[in-house]
Design a protein around this motif. Structure first.
Motif, PDB file in Angstrom:
ATOM      1  N   ALA A  27       0.843  -1.204   0.000  1.00 38.25           N
ATOM      2  CA  ALA A  27       0.000   0.000   0.000  1.00 38.25           C
ATOM      3  C   ALA A  27       0.877   1.252   0.000  1.00 38.25           C
ATOM      4  CB  ALA A  27      -0.930  -0.007   1.208  1.00 38.25           C
ATOM      5  N   ARG A  28       0.477   2.275  -0.758  1.00 37.82           N
ATOM      6  CA  ARG A  28       1.306   3.450  -0.966  1.00 37.82           C
ATOM      7  C   ARG A  28       1.026   4.573   0.022  1.00 37.82           C
ATOM      8  NH1 ARG A  28       3.904   3.494  -5.793  1.00 37.82           N
ATOM      9  NH2 ARG A  28       3.986   5.780  -5.780  1.00 37.82           N
ATOM     10  N   SER A  29      -0.104   4.494   0.721  1.00 41.31           N
ATOM     11  CA  SER A  29      -0.441   5.556   1.658  1.00 41.31           C
ATOM     12  C   SER A  29      -0.965   4.951   2.946  1.00 41.31           C
ATOM     13  CB  SER A  29      -1.497   6.504   1.065  1.00 41.31           C
ATOM     14  OG  SER A  29      -2.735   5.816   0.904  1.00 41.31           O
ATOM     15  N   LEU A  30      -1.070   5.766   3.981  1.00 38.13           N
ATOM     16  CA  LEU A  30      -1.597   5.278   5.253  1.00 38.13           C
ATOM     17  C   LEU A  30      -3.042   4.826   5.096  1.00 38.13           C
ATOM     18  CD1 LEU A  30      -1.339   4.851   8.299  1.00 38.13           C
ATOM     19  CD2 LEU A  30      -1.970   7.260   8.619  1.00 38.13           C
ATOM     20  N   ALA A  31      -3.848   5.576   4.369  1.00 36.84           N
ATOM     21  CA  ALA A  31      -5.252   5.201   4.186  1.00 36.84           C
ATOM     22  C   ALA A  31      -5.355   3.864   3.461  1.00 36.84           C
ATOM     23  CB  ALA A  31      -5.993   6.289   3.420  1.00 36.84           C
ATOM     24  N   ASP A  32      -4.519   3.672   2.419  1.00 41.65           N
ATOM     25  CA  ASP A  32      -4.543   2.396   1.691  1.00 41.65           C
ATOM     26  C   ASP A  32      -4.089   1.250   2.582  1.00 41.65           C
ATOM     27  OD1 ASP A  32      -5.421   3.735  -0.518  1.00 41.65           O
ATOM     28  OD2 ASP A  32      -3.454   3.808  -1.504  1.00 41.65           O
ATOM     29  N   THR A  33      -3.111   1.511   3.451  1.00 43.32           N
ATOM     30  CA  THR A  33      -2.627   0.470   4.360  1.00 43.32           C
ATOM     31  C   THR A  33      -3.724   0.048   5.330  1.00 43.32           C
ATOM     32  OG1 THR A  33      -0.360   1.302   4.208  1.00 43.32           O
ATOM     33  CG2 THR A  33      -0.901  -0.072   6.113  1.00 43.32           C
ATOM     34  N   LEU A  34      -4.425   1.019   5.899  1.00 45.15           N
ATOM     35  CA  LEU A  34      -5.491   0.714   6.850  1.00 45.15           C
ATOM     36  C   LEU A  34      -6.598  -0.107   6.182  1.00 45.15           C
ATOM     37  CD1 LEU A  34      -5.660   4.203   8.632  1.00 45.15           C
ATOM     38  CD2 LEU A  34      -4.722   2.084   9.574  1.00 45.15           C
ATOM     39  N   GLN A  35      -6.959   0.279   4.965  1.00 42.60           N
ATOM     40  CA  GLN A  35      -8.002  -0.468   4.273  1.00 42.60           C
ATOM     41  C   GLN A  35      -7.530  -1.884   3.928  1.00 42.60           C
ATOM     42  OE1 GLN A  35     -11.231   0.708   3.826  1.00 42.60           O
ATOM     43  NE2 GLN A  35     -11.532  -1.479   3.387  1.00 42.60           N
ATOM     44  N   ALA A  36      -6.251  -2.015   3.564  1.00 37.78           N
ATOM     45  CA  ALA A  36      -5.709  -3.336   3.257  1.00 37.78           C
ATOM     46  C   ALA A  36      -5.700  -4.228   4.496  1.00 37.78           C
ATOM     47  CB  ALA A  36      -4.293  -3.195   2.689  1.00 37.78           C
ATOM     48  N   VAL A  37      -5.442  -3.634   5.655  1.00 32.35           N
ATOM     49  CA  VAL A  37      -5.473  -4.408   6.902  1.00 32.35           C
ATOM     50  C   VAL A  37      -6.885  -4.935   7.160  1.00 32.35           C
ATOM     51  CG1 VAL A  37      -5.286  -4.224   9.419  1.00 32.35           C
ATOM     52  CG2 VAL A  37      -3.480  -3.284   7.962  1.00 32.35           C
ATOM     53  N   ALA A  38      -7.893  -4.082   7.007  1.00 31.09           N
ATOM     54  CA  ALA A  38      -9.284  -4.516   7.224  1.00 31.09           C
ATOM     55  C   ALA A  38      -9.687  -5.569   6.204  1.00 31.09           C
ATOM     56  CB  ALA A  38     -10.213  -3.299   7.150  1.00 31.09           C
ATOM     57  N   ASP A  39      -9.315  -5.356   4.941  1.00 31.81           N
ATOM     58  CA  ASP A  39      -9.671  -6.338   3.903  1.00 31.81           C
ATOM     59  C   ASP A  39      -8.977  -7.673   4.142  1.00 31.81           C
ATOM     60  OD1 ASP A  39     -11.228  -4.419   2.717  1.00 31.81           O
ATOM     61  OD2 ASP A  39      -9.706  -3.849   1.218  1.00 31.81           O
ATOM     62  N   ILE A 189       1.277  -0.515   9.699  1.00 33.00           N
ATOM     63  CA  ILE A 189       0.681   0.800   9.968  1.00 33.00           C
ATOM     64  C   ILE A 189       1.746   1.776  10.464  1.00 33.00           C
ATOM     65  CG2 ILE A 189      -0.939   2.040  11.455  1.00 33.00           C
ATOM     66  CD1 ILE A 189      -2.736  -0.459  11.359  1.00 33.00           C
ATOM     67  N   SER A 190       2.650   1.320  11.346  1.00 26.81           N
ATOM     68  CA  SER A 190       3.727   2.188  11.832  1.00 26.81           C
ATOM     69  C   SER A 190       4.606   2.650  10.685  1.00 26.81           C
ATOM     70  CB  SER A 190       4.558   1.464  12.889  1.00 26.81           C
ATOM     71  OG  SER A 190       3.781   1.154  14.030  1.00 26.81           O
ATOM     72  N   ASN A 191       4.943   1.697   9.795  1.00 24.91           N
ATOM     73  CA  ASN A 191       5.762   2.066   8.639  1.00 24.91           C
ATOM     74  C   ASN A 191       5.028   3.022   7.714  1.00 24.91           C
ATOM     75  OD1 ASN A 191       7.814   0.448   9.566  1.00 24.91           O
ATOM     76  ND2 ASN A 191       7.233  -1.333   8.324  1.00 24.91           N
ATOM     77  N   ALA A 192       3.739   2.781   7.531  1.00 24.48           N
ATOM     78  CA  ALA A 192       2.958   3.680   6.675  1.00 24.48           C
ATOM     79  C   ALA A 192       2.895   5.076   7.279  1.00 24.48           C
ATOM     80  CB  ALA A 192       1.549   3.118   6.479  1.00 24.48           C
ATOM     81  N   ARG A 193       2.756   5.102   8.601  1.00 22.66           N
ATOM     82  CA  ARG A 193       2.753   6.408   9.264  1.00 22.66           C
ATOM     83  C   ARG A 193       4.086   7.124   9.063  1.00 22.66           C
ATOM     84  NH1 ARG A 193      -0.284   5.955  15.156  1.00 22.66           N
ATOM     85  NH2 ARG A 193      -2.247   6.921  14.472  1.00 22.66           N
ATOM     86  N   MET A 198       7.085  11.236   6.583  1.00 20.51           N
ATOM     87  CA  MET A 198       8.225  11.627   5.761  1.00 20.51           C
ATOM     88  C   MET A 198       7.765  12.339   4.500  1.00 20.51           C
ATOM     89  SD  MET A 198      10.787   8.347   6.101  1.00 20.51           S
ATOM     90  CE  MET A 198      11.877   9.036   4.869  1.00 20.51           C
ATOM     91  N   GLN A 199       6.714  11.829   3.887  1.00 18.93           N
ATOM     92  CA  GLN A 199       6.204  12.470   2.682  1.00 18.93           C
ATOM     93  C   GLN A 199       5.714  13.889   2.984  1.00 18.93           C
ATOM     94  OE1 GLN A 199       3.253   9.685   1.367  1.00 18.93           O
ATOM     95  NE2 GLN A 199       4.750   8.301   0.394  1.00 18.93           N
ATOM     96  N   ARG A 200       4.983  14.006   4.131  1.00 16.56           N
ATOM     97  CA  ARG A 200       4.527  15.351   4.494  1.00 16.56           C
ATOM     98  C   ARG A 200       5.707  16.265   4.793  1.00 16.56           C
ATOM     99  NH1 ARG A 200       0.292  12.535   7.216  1.00 16.56           N
ATOM    100  NH2 ARG A 200       1.474  12.578   9.170  1.00 16.56           N
ATOM    101  N   ALA A 201       6.716  15.686   5.491  1.00 10.47           N
ATOM    102  CA  ALA A 201       7.901  16.484   5.804  1.00 10.47           C
ATOM    103  C   ALA A 201       8.619  16.909   4.527  1.00 10.47           C
ATOM    104  CB  ALA A 201       8.845  15.704   6.714  1.00 10.47           C
ATOM    105  N   LEU A 202       8.712  15.973   3.567  1.00  6.00           N
ATOM    106  CA  LEU A 202       9.355  16.310   2.298  1.00  6.00           C
ATOM    107  C   LEU A 202       8.571  17.371   1.547  1.00  6.00           C
ATOM    108  CD1 LEU A 202      10.458  12.760   1.084  1.00  6.00           C
ATOM    109  CD2 LEU A 202      11.929  14.636   1.851  1.00  6.00           C
ATOM    110  N   VAL A 203       7.242  17.243   1.587  1.00  8.18           N
ATOM    111  CA  VAL A 203       6.406  18.255   0.933  1.00  8.18           C
ATOM    112  C   VAL A 203       6.620  19.619   1.597  1.00  8.18           C
ATOM    113  CG1 VAL A 203       4.024  19.003   0.529  1.00  8.18           C
ATOM    114  CG2 VAL A 203       4.682  16.627   0.089  1.00  8.18           C
ATOM    115  N   ARG A 204       6.615  19.613   2.963  1.00  8.20           N
ATOM    116  CA  ARG A 204       6.851  20.875   3.670  1.00  8.20           C
ATOM    117  C   ARG A 204       8.240  21.424   3.373  1.00  8.20           C
ATOM    118  NH1 ARG A 204       4.238  18.200   8.011  1.00  8.20           N
ATOM    119  NH2 ARG A 204       6.287  17.729   8.948  1.00  8.20           N
TER     120      ARG A 204
END
Length: 553
Positions: A27-39, A189-193, A198-204
């Motif tokens: 999964a490429r994002s935290l939201a995708d990771t969470l959904q993959a965990v539930a699925d 989930i920890s890695n996705a976070r 990191m992505q947000r930090a890089l964007v900032r």
């Protein structure tokens, strides 16, 4: 048969679990990771419903992903349960390893808490291990601890599962599988976070870098194209004040190319009399008016304003200096000051300036030439001093009524007897003879021409440092320091001889005479008293001369 098939079932489950975890970790994002965990719970672990409750920064848990029922998903996704309610749930029920099972016989007490949940209908269990619609099974997810395989870290979320497909409560293998899955899901989930942070930090960072580049470009353009001079100079260290960068306006103002400017510090360019002002301004920031040297050797008045640009860690780094040309304003100020203190016709100091210069030499304490040295010695040693008039001054107690004279050189007058070598400040009061008749006969233009020429001759007949002033009308005063009585008499004779020479005025030659009175200034007198004394002596001298010697022509 069950015994023979159990290894195959477990191997198939492990394969499914491996495949699901691969999908979770892709999964490429935290939201995708969470959904993959539930699925993954629904696809690999044999449950019909799965919910991921994620711990928010404030500690409460939000329903971040749901799988297995679209209606239930729409109902509770995004809803929040308090941390207090969740802690109560995780502290009760049966401990299945790291899992928490709350049977329907106990779960009714949780119906009124604020944890989002769904309700399913169904018949009561027919045998002991049958799943009841109100049974609840939770798999807490903890951030990985410092040791590999350690799940004792911070709680990051809770997996809620419901409705096993076989209708039974999970056995040892099912519980172990759910527990392992929750552990791996926590890592994912920890890695996705981390990736998300990191992505947000890089964007900032990229945004900040873009803003910094834009700011630097704006500063560069403002610096380079500013209409007034700008410079950046080092601050502190051996190279303090060294110029690092200048703009075109400053180079044009000083007539120096940018490459040459980098060889200088501002202290190399400032007028020697203004070096103290520069050093104070450089050390403290702020603003000052001083003179900077041009390439042609002349100086230009500038307003110099420093801003100290500091680094939070290292302290002051450099000075941003704004240099504004104020030569024209200074010229007007000097002209106004000159007009206020000088005669508009002759250019000589006027009456006010004369009195100011004279008063600057005189203090209120009277001195005689014979008592001066002894008085200074007594004052230096802190003894009471008595002057020739009987006045006592106790310098050691600070009771001197005339102020402090620690650095004052008293002005004294030569004695009245023969010239014994004593020197003083001579005040020569000059009044022109026959000037009124020139005004009456030839007009005021001729009279003005005479005054201008007399002022020129008086100025040419005295030493550098002496003062020639016009009191008004045809009256002039000369202040000459360091003269004896014979010297003052000789000066008056020389000046009179210069004045009586013919003067060209309005196309004709005219003559005026001059009467001089010599007064002496000394401490204890006021400026007006000194001038009055010289004026009186002038009138005595004028009356003593034959009238024909005072005739103009």
């Amino acid at each position: 048969m069950e015994t023979e098939s159990e290894p195959y079932v477990r191997l198939a489950s492990l394969r499914q679990l491996h495949q699901v975890m691969a999908e979770v970790n892709k999964a490429r994002s935290l939201a995708d990771t969470l959904q993959a965990v539930a699925d993954g719970v629904v696809q690999a672990l044999g449950y019909e419903l799965a919910c991921v409750n994620l711990v928010r920064p404030d500690g409460d848990l939000v329903v971040a992903a749901f799988s297995g029922n679209q209606a239930a998903e729409a109902l509770i996704t995004g809803r929040v349960g308090s941390r207090e309610s969740w802690d109560r749930r995780l502290a009760m029920g049966e401990q299945w390893g790291d899992l928490i099972f709350i049977p329907h016989t106990e779960g009714w007490i949780l119906d009124d808490d604020d944890v989002p949940q769904w309700y399913t209908d169904g018949p009561a269990p027919r045998f002991e291990d049958e799943w009841h619609p109100s049974d609840r099974l939770f798999a807490p997810m903890y951030a990985p601890g410092p040791q590999r395989g350690d799940a004792s870290g911070e709680l990051i979320g809770v997996l809620s599962v419901d409705r096993p497909r076989n209708g039974r409560r999970p056995g040892a293998w099912g519980r172990e599988a759910l527990q392992m899955y929750a552990f791996q899901a926590a890592i994912a989930i920890s890695n996705a976070r981390l990736r998300s942070n990191m992505q947000r930090a890089l964007v900032r960072l990229e945004r900040d870098q873009q803003a910094l580049r834009a700011s630097e470009e704006s500063f560069r353009q403002a610096f380079e194209y500013a209409p007034s001079g700008m410079a950046i100079a080092e601050m502190g260290g051996d190279q303090h004040g060294r110029i690092l960068r200048t703009n075109d306006a400053l180079c044009r103002l000083l007539g120096r190319p940018a490459s040459a400017m980098r060889r200088y510090a501002f202290s190399d360019l400032v007028h020697p009399e203004d070096i103290g002002t520069l050093l104070r301004t450089s050390a403290e920031g702020g603003r000052a008016e001083l003179r900077l040297g041009r390439r042609d050797g002349t100086y230009v008045w500038v307003s110099l304003r420093n801003s100290v640009v500091a680094d939070a860690a290292d302290g002051p780094r450099f000075l941003l200096t704004h240099v504004e040309d104020i030569e024209e304003r200074k010229r007007r100020e000097l002209q106004l000051a000159h007009r206020a203190s000088h005669d508009s016709l002759t250019g000589l100091p006027n009456s006010a300036e004369l009195r100011a210069r004279l008063a600057a030499r005189l203090c209120r304490r009277p001195q005689s030439p014979h008592a001066a040295a002894a008085d200074v010695m007594d004052a230096a040693y802190g003894h009471p001093v008595t002057d020739s008039g009987g006045h006592t001054f106790d310098f050691s107690s600070g009771t001197d009524p005339y102020g402090a004279f620690d650095h004052h050189v008293h002005t004294v007058a030569p004695g009245d007897g023969p010239d014994d070598g004593a020197k003083g400040l001579a005040v020569l009061f000059c009044d022109l003879d026959g000037f009124k008749s020139i005004n009456d006969r030839f007009g005021h233009n001729a009279g003005d021409a005479v005054l201008i020429e007399v002022a020129r001759r008086l100025g040419g007949g005295v030493r550098d440092g002496d003062t020639v002033a016009r009191l008004g009308g045809d009256e002039f005063v000369i202040l000459a320091d360091g003269l004896g009585r014979a010297d003052a008499q000789d000066l008056a004779v020389r000046l009179r001889n210069e004045i009586v020479q013919p003067i060209r005025a309005e196309g004709r030659a005219v003559r005026v005479g001059a009467s001089f009175g010599i007064g002496w200034a000394h401490c204890g007198m006021t400026a007006d008293e000194v001038l009055k004394s010289a004026d009186e002596r002038m009138y005595v001298e004028k009356r003593s001369r034959p009238k024909q010697h005072r005739r103009a022509g």
